[in-house]
Write a protein that holds these residues in place. Structure first.
Motif, PDB file in Angstrom:
ATOM      1  N   PHE A 218       0.834  -1.201   0.000  1.00 49.92           N
ATOM      2  CA  PHE A 218       0.000   0.000   0.000  1.00 49.92           C
ATOM      3  C   PHE A 218       0.871   1.255   0.000  1.00 49.92           C
ATOM      4  CE2 PHE A 218      -2.563   3.357   1.830  1.00 49.92           C
ATOM      5  CZ  PHE A 218      -3.828   3.156   1.286  1.00 49.92           C
ATOM      6  N   ARG A 219       1.904   1.238   0.847  1.00 50.06           N
ATOM      7  CA  ARG A 219       2.801   2.398   0.972  1.00 50.06           C
ATOM      8  C   ARG A 219       3.532   2.656  -0.346  1.00 50.06           C
ATOM      9  NH1 ARG A 219       6.327   0.799   5.373  1.00 50.06           N
ATOM     10  NH2 ARG A 219       4.513   0.986   6.741  1.00 50.06           N
ATOM     11  N   ARG A 220       4.009   1.571  -0.970  1.00 51.44           N
ATOM     12  CA  ARG A 220       4.733   1.716  -2.233  1.00 51.44           C
ATOM     13  C   ARG A 220       3.811   2.254  -3.328  1.00 51.44           C
ATOM     14  NH1 ARG A 220       5.192  -3.162  -3.413  1.00 51.44           N
ATOM     15  NH2 ARG A 220       3.778  -3.151  -5.202  1.00 51.44           N
ATOM     16  N   LEU A 221       2.591   1.713  -3.395  1.00 53.76           N
ATOM     17  CA  LEU A 221       1.630   2.160  -4.405  1.00 53.76           C
ATOM     18  C   LEU A 221       1.241   3.619  -4.194  1.00 53.76           C
ATOM     19  CD1 LEU A 221      -0.524  -1.060  -4.419  1.00 53.76           C
ATOM     20  CD2 LEU A 221       0.550  -0.089  -6.473  1.00 53.76           C
TER      21      LEU A 221
ATOM     22  N   LYS B 162       9.524  31.461  -6.904  1.00 57.67           N
ATOM     23  CA  LYS B 162       9.974  30.768  -5.703  1.00 57.67           C
ATOM     24  C   LYS B 162       9.594  29.292  -5.762  1.00 57.67           C
ATOM     25  CE  LYS B 162      10.218  34.283  -2.110  1.00 57.67           C
ATOM     26  NZ  LYS B 162       9.687  34.691  -0.790  1.00 57.67           N
ATOM     27  N   LYS B 163      10.364  28.485  -5.056  1.00 58.40           N
ATOM     28  CA  LYS B 163      10.076  27.055  -4.981  1.00 58.40           C
ATOM     29  C   LYS B 163       8.687  26.845  -4.367  1.00 58.40           C
ATOM     30  CE  LYS B 163      14.269  25.989  -6.325  1.00 58.40           C
ATOM     31  NZ  LYS B 163      14.777  27.304  -6.694  1.00 58.40           N
ATOM     32  N   LEU B 164       8.004  25.820  -4.844  1.00 54.31           N
ATOM     33  CA  LEU B 164       6.666  25.592  -4.296  1.00 54.31           C
ATOM     34  C   LEU B 164       6.750  25.039  -2.876  1.00 54.31           C
ATOM     35  CD1 LEU B 164       5.859  22.350  -4.309  1.00 54.31           C
ATOM     36  CD2 LEU B 164       5.505  22.756  -6.716  1.00 54.31           C
ATOM     37  N   ALA B 165       5.636  25.112  -2.177  1.00 59.39           N
ATOM     38  CA  ALA B 165       5.545  24.579  -0.824  1.00 59.39           C
ATOM     39  C   ALA B 165       4.586  23.396  -0.817  1.00 59.39           C
ATOM     40  CB  ALA B 165       5.063  25.656   0.142  1.00 59.39           C
ATOM     41  N   LEU B 166       5.056  22.298  -0.268  1.00 54.19           N
ATOM     42  CA  LEU B 166       4.205  21.122  -0.060  1.00 54.19           C
ATOM     43  C   LEU B 166       3.775  21.124   1.391  1.00 54.19           C
ATOM     44  CD1 LEU B 166       6.258  18.251  -1.690  1.00 54.19           C
ATOM     45  CD2 LEU B 166       4.107  19.189  -2.495  1.00 54.19           C
ATOM     46  N   VAL B 167       2.486  20.945   1.623  1.00 56.71           N
ATOM     47  CA  VAL B 167       1.998  20.925   2.995  1.00 56.71           C
ATOM     48  C   VAL B 167       1.256  19.613   3.237  1.00 56.71           C
ATOM     49  CG1 VAL B 167       0.537  22.039   4.711  1.00 56.71           C
ATOM     50  CG2 VAL B 167       1.864  23.439   3.107  1.00 56.71           C
ATOM     51  N   SER B 168       1.792  18.827   4.167  1.00 57.76           N
ATOM     52  CA  SER B 168       1.177  17.558   4.529  1.00 57.76           C
ATOM     53  C   SER B 168       0.142  17.782   5.618  1.00 57.76           C
ATOM     54  CB  SER B 168       2.251  16.596   5.039  1.00 57.76           C
ATOM     55  OG  SER B 168       1.655  15.456   5.622  1.00 57.76           O
ATOM     56  N   ILE B 169      -1.068  17.261   5.383  1.00 60.37           N
ATOM     57  CA  ILE B 169      -2.088  17.254   6.428  1.00 60.37           C
ATOM     58  C   ILE B 169      -1.888  15.954   7.197  1.00 60.37           C
ATOM     59  CG2 ILE B 169      -4.552  17.351   6.925  1.00 60.37           C
ATOM     60  CD1 ILE B 169      -4.884  18.889   4.254  1.00 60.37           C
ATOM     61  N   LEU B 170      -1.336  16.089   8.403  1.00 58.56           N
ATOM     62  CA  LEU B 170      -0.923  14.929   9.202  1.00 58.56           C
ATOM     63  C   LEU B 170      -2.115  14.065   9.591  1.00 58.56           C
ATOM     64  CD1 LEU B 170       1.648  16.754  11.501  1.00 58.56           C
ATOM     65  CD2 LEU B 170       2.144  15.280   9.550  1.00 58.56           C
ATOM     66  N   ARG B 171      -1.909  12.765   9.756  1.00 57.47           N
ATOM     67  CA  ARG B 171      -0.645  12.086   9.552  1.00 57.47           C
ATOM     68  C   ARG B 171      -0.564  11.449   8.174  1.00 57.47           C
ATOM     69  NH1 ARG B 171      -1.430   6.054  11.891  1.00 57.47           N
ATOM     70  NH2 ARG B 171      -3.671   6.038  11.559  1.00 57.47           N
ATOM     71  N   ALA B 172      -1.748  11.172   7.598  1.00 55.07           N
ATOM     72  CA  ALA B 172      -1.786  10.407   6.349  1.00 55.07           C
ATOM     73  C   ALA B 172      -1.125  11.150   5.189  1.00 55.07           C
ATOM     74  CB  ALA B 172      -3.220  10.040   5.993  1.00 55.07           C
TER      75      ALA B 172
ATOM     76  N   GLY C 100      -4.445   6.207   6.623  1.00 56.62           N
ATOM     77  CA  GLY C 100      -3.362   6.241   7.603  1.00 56.62           C
ATOM     78  C   GLY C 100      -3.096   4.878   8.208  1.00 56.62           C
ATOM     79  N   ASP C 101      -4.152   4.181   8.615  1.00 53.09           N
ATOM     80  CA  ASP C 101      -3.992   2.845   9.191  1.00 53.09           C
ATOM     81  C   ASP C 101      -3.368   1.875   8.184  1.00 53.09           C
ATOM     82  OD1 ASP C 101      -4.961   3.506  11.672  1.00 53.09           O
ATOM     83  OD2 ASP C 101      -7.018   2.847  11.263  1.00 53.09           O
ATOM     84  N   ARG C 102      -3.803   1.951   6.961  1.00 54.83           N
ATOM     85  CA  ARG C 102      -3.282   1.010   5.951  1.00 54.83           C
ATOM     86  C   ARG C 102      -1.841   1.338   5.581  1.00 54.83           C
ATOM     87  NH1 ARG C 102      -6.947  -0.812   1.176  1.00 54.83           N
ATOM     88  NH2 ARG C 102      -5.300  -2.382   1.230  1.00 54.83           N
ATOM     89  N   MET C 103      -1.479   2.591   5.651  1.00 55.27           N
ATOM     90  CA  MET C 103      -0.130   3.030   5.313  1.00 55.27           C
ATOM     91  C   MET C 103       0.874   2.687   6.418  1.00 55.27           C
ATOM     92  SD  MET C 103       0.768   6.982   4.699  1.00 55.27           S
ATOM     93  CE  MET C 103      -0.918   7.126   4.145  1.00 55.27           C
ATOM     94  N   PHE C 104       0.434   2.876   7.660  1.00 59.88           N
ATOM     95  CA  PHE C 104       1.341   2.726   8.788  1.00 59.88           C
ATOM     96  C   PHE C 104       1.162   1.412   9.548  1.00 59.88           C
ATOM     97  CE2 PHE C 104       0.873   7.470   8.435  1.00 59.88           C
ATOM     98  CZ  PHE C 104       2.146   7.680   7.940  1.00 59.88           C
ATOM     99  N   GLY C 105       0.169   0.614   9.147  1.00 60.97           N
ATOM    100  CA  GLY C 105      -0.037  -0.676   9.793  1.00 60.97           C
ATOM    101  C   GLY C 105      -0.612  -0.553  11.190  1.00 60.97           C
ATOM    102  N   THR C 106      -1.436   0.493  11.414  1.00 63.38           N
ATOM    103  CA  THR C 106      -2.034   0.705  12.732  1.00 63.38           C
ATOM    104  C   THR C 106      -3.541   0.440  12.666  1.00 63.38           C
ATOM    105  OG1 THR C 106      -2.275   3.050  12.173  1.00 63.38           O
ATOM    106  CG2 THR C 106      -0.342   2.431  13.450  1.00 63.38           C
TER     107      THR C 106
END
Length: 210
Positions: free
Chosen positions: A30-33, A71-81, A203-209
């Motif tokens: 899942f994480r790789r995909l 300017k370089k773009l900004a990536l913003v992660s909405i935690l945690r997924a 998130g659960d499927r990515m992190f195994g939780t």
């Protein structure tokens, strides 16, 4: 597609998404995909980034050649997924600045609660791409974009793996200027606020939780 929503129907995107939906796919798979599909989606969301030219020497001759402007773009992660999508975009655009918005969903009210916020300086001059695998109720996505706008961001795009019709409608109402790019517009939300048919909790499927 509307200006507000782009569904990327590329065969590779759709193939990888099917594998991700399959409940038999392992955490590692899942994480790789997710990493791979994010790169394909990022290609679409950055399609109209502004270019300028620079003078270079090829082995044959001097030429004027296109290069990213501004300017370089900004990536913003909405935690945690959202963190599961960061590396895929960063491999394509290694010079991007990175920010984080920490929100969790109150299971009773389904409303987002903020616990962390840190974004790059000069965000008002940057293209900002917010990443989160799921646009479900839209509550946390809207809250995250509210915070980014409060910090000065004016050019924001939202990159997700799956979107619900309800989430897209709510985002359009709250932030009509924010373009959404996704791999699929799914059927609906269930009564717990999960996307159907969806792929479960990203998130659960990515992190195994659980």
């Amino acid at each position: 597609m509307s200006e507000h929503l782009t569904v990327v129907d590329h065969p590779l995107v759709q193939h990888k998404l099917t594998l991700m939906r399959d409940k038999g796919t392992s955490t590692a798979g899942f994480r790789r995909l997710l990493h791979e599909i994010t790169q394909l989606l990022a290609y679409e969301i950055t399609r109209d980034m502004p270019l300028t030219t620079t003078t270079i020497e090829t082995p044959m001759e001097e030429m004027e050649s296109p290069i990213l402007a501004g300017k370089k773009l900004a990536l913003v992660s909405i935690l945690r997924a959202g963190n599961g999508m960061l590396d895929g975009v960063l491999e394509l655009i290694p010079s991007a600045r990175v920010g984080f918005v920490g929100l969790y969903r109150d299971e009773e009210t389904l409303q987002p609660v903020q616990y962390y916020f840190k974004v790059p300086k000069g965000i008002d001059d940057r293209l900002v791409i917010a990443v989160d695998p799921m646009l479900a109720t839209g509550n946390s996505s809207i809250a995250a974009i509210d915070l980014l706008k409060e910090a000065g961001a004016t050019d924001i795009r939202f990159l997700c793996l799956l979107a619900s019709p309800e989430g897209v409608a709510r985002m359009k109402e709250a932030h009509p200027d924010v373009q959404i790019v996704t791999a699929s517009l799914d059927r609906e939300l269930n009564d717990k606020g999960y996307i159907m048919p969806g792929l479960g909790d990203a998130g659960d499927r990515m992190f195994g939780t659980k």
